[in-house]
Design an enzyme around this catalytic site. Sequence first.
Site, PDB file in Angstrom:
ATOM      1  N   GLU A 179      -2.200   6.554  28.035  1.00 13.17           N
ATOM      2  CA  GLU A 179      -1.890   7.884  28.581  1.00 13.17           C
ATOM      3  C   GLU A 179      -1.920   7.745  30.089  1.00 13.17           C
ATOM      4  O   GLU A 179      -2.948   7.345  30.653  1.00 13.17           O
ATOM      5  CB  GLU A 179      -2.941   8.917  28.146  1.00 13.17           C
ATOM      6  CG  GLU A 179      -3.148   9.044  26.649  1.00 13.17           C
ATOM      7  CD  GLU A 179      -1.925   9.566  25.920  1.00 13.17           C
ATOM      8  OE1 GLU A 179      -1.023  10.122  26.575  1.00 13.17           O
ATOM      9  OE2 GLU A 179      -1.862   9.392  24.695  1.00 13.17           O
TER      10      GLU A 179
HETATM   11  N1  LIG Z   1      -2.162  11.172  30.644  1.00 10.72           N
HETATM   12  C1  LIG Z   1      -3.440  11.426  30.541  1.00 10.72           C
HETATM   13  O1  LIG Z   1      -3.937  11.896  29.510  1.00 10.72           O
HETATM   14  C2  LIG Z   1      -4.360  11.162  31.700  1.00 10.72           C
HETATM   15  C3  LIG Z   1      -5.636  11.732  31.688  1.00 10.72           C
HETATM   16  C4  LIG Z   1      -6.493  11.479  32.757  1.00 10.72           C
HETATM   17  C5  LIG Z   1      -6.088  10.684  33.819  1.00 10.72           C
HETATM   18  N2  LIG Z   1      -4.832  10.144  33.805  1.00 10.72           N
HETATM   19  C6  LIG Z   1      -4.386   9.339  34.951  1.00 10.72           C
HETATM   20  O2  LIG Z   1      -5.467   8.532  35.428  1.00 10.72           O
HETATM   21  C7  LIG Z   1      -5.326   8.309  36.823  1.00 10.72           C
HETATM   22  C8  LIG Z   1      -6.613   8.627  37.545  1.00 10.72           C
HETATM   23  O3  LIG Z   1      -7.696   7.963  37.026  1.00 10.72           O
HETATM   24  P1  LIG Z   1      -8.249   6.592  37.667  1.00 10.72           P
HETATM   25  O4  LIG Z   1      -8.132   6.678  39.151  1.00 10.72           O
HETATM   26  O5  LIG Z   1      -9.583   6.344  37.076  1.00 10.72           O
HETATM   27  O6  LIG Z   1      -7.158   5.577  37.110  1.00 10.72           O
HETATM   28  P2  LIG Z   1      -7.101   3.972  37.249  1.00 10.72           P
HETATM   29  O7  LIG Z   1      -5.836   3.535  36.620  1.00 10.72           O
HETATM   30  O8  LIG Z   1      -7.377   3.557  38.631  1.00 10.72           O
HETATM   31  O9  LIG Z   1      -8.348   3.469  36.375  1.00 10.72           O
HETATM   32  C9  LIG Z   1      -8.452   3.762  34.999  1.00 10.72           C
HETATM   33  C10 LIG Z   1      -9.346   2.711  34.347  1.00 10.72           C
HETATM   34  O10 LIG Z   1      -8.681   1.452  34.383  1.00 10.72           O
HETATM   35  C11 LIG Z   1      -9.559   0.465  34.897  1.00 10.72           C
HETATM   36  N3  LIG Z   1      -8.748  -0.618  35.482  1.00 10.72           N
HETATM   37  C12 LIG Z   1      -8.312  -0.742  36.748  1.00 10.72           C
HETATM   38  N4  LIG Z   1      -7.599  -1.891  36.890  1.00 10.72           N
HETATM   39  C13 LIG Z   1      -7.573  -2.490  35.677  1.00 10.72           C
HETATM   40  C14 LIG Z   1      -6.991  -3.675  35.163  1.00 10.72           C
HETATM   41  N5  LIG Z   1      -6.275  -4.499  35.932  1.00 10.72           N
HETATM   42  N6  LIG Z   1      -7.148  -3.977  33.850  1.00 10.72           N
HETATM   43  C15 LIG Z   1      -7.845  -3.147  33.028  1.00 10.72           C
HETATM   44  N7  LIG Z   1      -8.443  -2.010  33.470  1.00 10.72           N
HETATM   45  C16 LIG Z   1      -8.302  -1.678  34.773  1.00 10.72           C
HETATM   46  C17 LIG Z   1     -10.415   1.247  35.867  1.00 10.72           C
HETATM   47  O11 LIG Z   1     -11.594   0.547  36.213  1.00 10.72           O
HETATM   48  C18 LIG Z   1     -10.674   2.511  35.070  1.00 10.72           C
HETATM   49  O12 LIG Z   1     -11.691   2.315  34.127  1.00 10.72           O
HETATM   50  C19 LIG Z   1      -4.179   9.206  37.253  1.00 10.72           C
HETATM   51  O13 LIG Z   1      -3.005   8.441  37.383  1.00 10.72           O
HETATM   52  C20 LIG Z   1      -4.062  10.194  36.118  1.00 10.72           C
HETATM   53  O14 LIG Z   1      -2.793  10.791  36.001  1.00 10.72           O
HETATM   54  C21 LIG Z   1      -3.978  10.360  32.772  1.00 10.72           C
END
Ligand SMILES: NC(=O)c1ccc[n+]([C@@H]2O[C@H](COP(=O)([O-])OP(=O)(O)OC[C@H]3O[C@@H](n4cnc5c(N)ncnc54)[C@H](O)[C@@H]3O)[C@@H](O)[C@H]2O)c1
EC number: 1.2.1.88
Length: 468
Positions: free
Chosen positions: A231
């Site tokens: 997502e």
């Molecule tokens: N569509 C949805 O339901 C939904 C819901 C909530 C948030 N979001 C999205 O999430 C984002 C904001 O949250 P964020 O800043 O925590 O997102 P992010 O993508 O920076 O991080 C999400 C998770 O991924 C991990 N991560 C980072 N790099 C990684 C890698 N290379 N491999 C595996 N895991 C890795 C992070 O540590 C964290 O736990 C926004 O883009 C938002 O739109 C989407």
Amino acid sequence: MTSPGNQNLEIGEFAEGSEREVEAAVSAAKAAAPDWETFDVDSRVEIFQNAADIMRDRKYELAATVSLENGKNRTEAMADVDEAIDFLDFYSSEFERANGYEFDTGEPTPGQHTTNLLRPYGVFAVISPFNFPMALFVGMSAGALITGNTVVAKPASTTPLVARKYVDILEEAGLPDGVLNLVMGGGSDVGQPLVEHEDVSGVAFTGSRGVGLHIQESFMELGKRGPVIAELGGKNPVIVSDTADIDEAVEGVKNGAFSFSGQKCSATSRVYVYESVIDEFTDKLVTEAEELTIGPATDRDTFVSPLINDGALEDYQEITEQARNDGTVHTGGNVVTDGDLDAGRFVEPTVVTDIPHEHELAREEHFLPFVTIHPVSGLEEGIEKSNDSEYGLCAGLFSTDETEIDHWFDEIESGMCYVNRNQSATTGALVQAQPFGGWKFSGTTGKFAGGYWYLQQFMREQSRTRVE
Ligand SMILES: NC(=O)c1ccc[n+]([C@@H]2O[C@H](COP(=O)([O-])OP(=O)(O)OC[C@H]3O[C@@H](n4cnc5c(N)ncnc54)[C@H](O)[C@@H]3O)[C@@H](O)[C@H]2O)c1
Ligand SMILES: N[C@@H](CCC=O)C(=O)O
């Protein structure tokens, strides 16, 4: 770790995992998988219902933890915990209703007897974002677990405490050892090795588009065949027609754009307003935005709460500077440091016009309290511009014309579509009633969390024929 609203307040010290902890966690999950699959539907469901009951009893404490750890105001923090409980209730009842997805498909020819069932993949990685630290961590991991997978879960590095509390709750609820394994730490130190581990068969991820697509590519490159249920982000458009109740539209856009300081994938970020009403709409939105209370998450009347980290604060300063250069900032654009607020990361809700539709401020997800307003000649142009995006998560329309409403529902390219919703133009979906997921680059599967087709994604089909 400190609180986003008060960096003098220590939340705690947390472990930072590495490949070694990932290895140990995956190995524990793999060892626990065969037994966990043999649990019958009722025994598995009972554990998640117990967990929901424990969370109901501890709701205020859990919401306070969310507020302090990630900076959500009281209402938003309570909603985060409520949503987590709703996921547990809904997935339990769905799994029970489907009898664990096992069907007797009868006798294809005399003497043959067949069943058709869904079975777990094995070990799932669950990787969650900071912004719904309870609901999304609980929802994704419950989806993987209740369907019989074992899990290694990595919460966002800024929200480990809420995750730790939930893992303890599941243990108290009766989840056997090794079925859910928590590894805290960063994306590259923990997330990446977890995704790449040869014994991890599937991933449930919620987060940014860049990271989600990178995980999907890693999976493909490694020749893994299991699902990447991701997502991702949004750049959520709202259209305001000249038939709309403008006060309702202003209310809906204000709540959609500025609740939790715009740190929601569902946040309203671009508004297409019919030319004849754009001045009235903009003036009223600016007035409303200026009346919002900015303050610590735990204060009773705070609406605009702090940003999660220094990176988000820098992004805010950068994009508001860009908006000043390339458009008109009607209100906002400043960091707020009055009184005690200088200990946190507080910023003003920002309303901007005169940004071209093609500008990156109107195309990229910013995840900040920042909204752009654009004039359109009518519904067709509004829909065309709304759809001209790589994202397709949430969208809103304010109109009292039934023909416009029907046409918009048919043409808008978006997972969640809301008409005349003053509660919020694009945010605040409820589990089961409003399943949540994205089209285009806002998701990878087209199936929605909290919906009737979610759980099946964590399983693969098997047809069993026995000649008697
Ligand atoms: N569509 C949805 O339901 C939904 C819901 C909530 C948030 N979001 C999205 O999430 C984002 C904001 O949250 P964020 O800043 O925590 O997102 P992010 O993508 O920076 O991080 C999400 C998770 O991924 C991990 N991560 C980072 N790099 C990684 C890698 N290379 N491999 C595996 N895991 C890795 C992070 O540590 C964290 O736990 C926004 O883009 C938002 O739109 C989407
Ligand atoms: N499900 C939430 C958004 C989750 C993402 O940030 C909503 O509907 O507002």
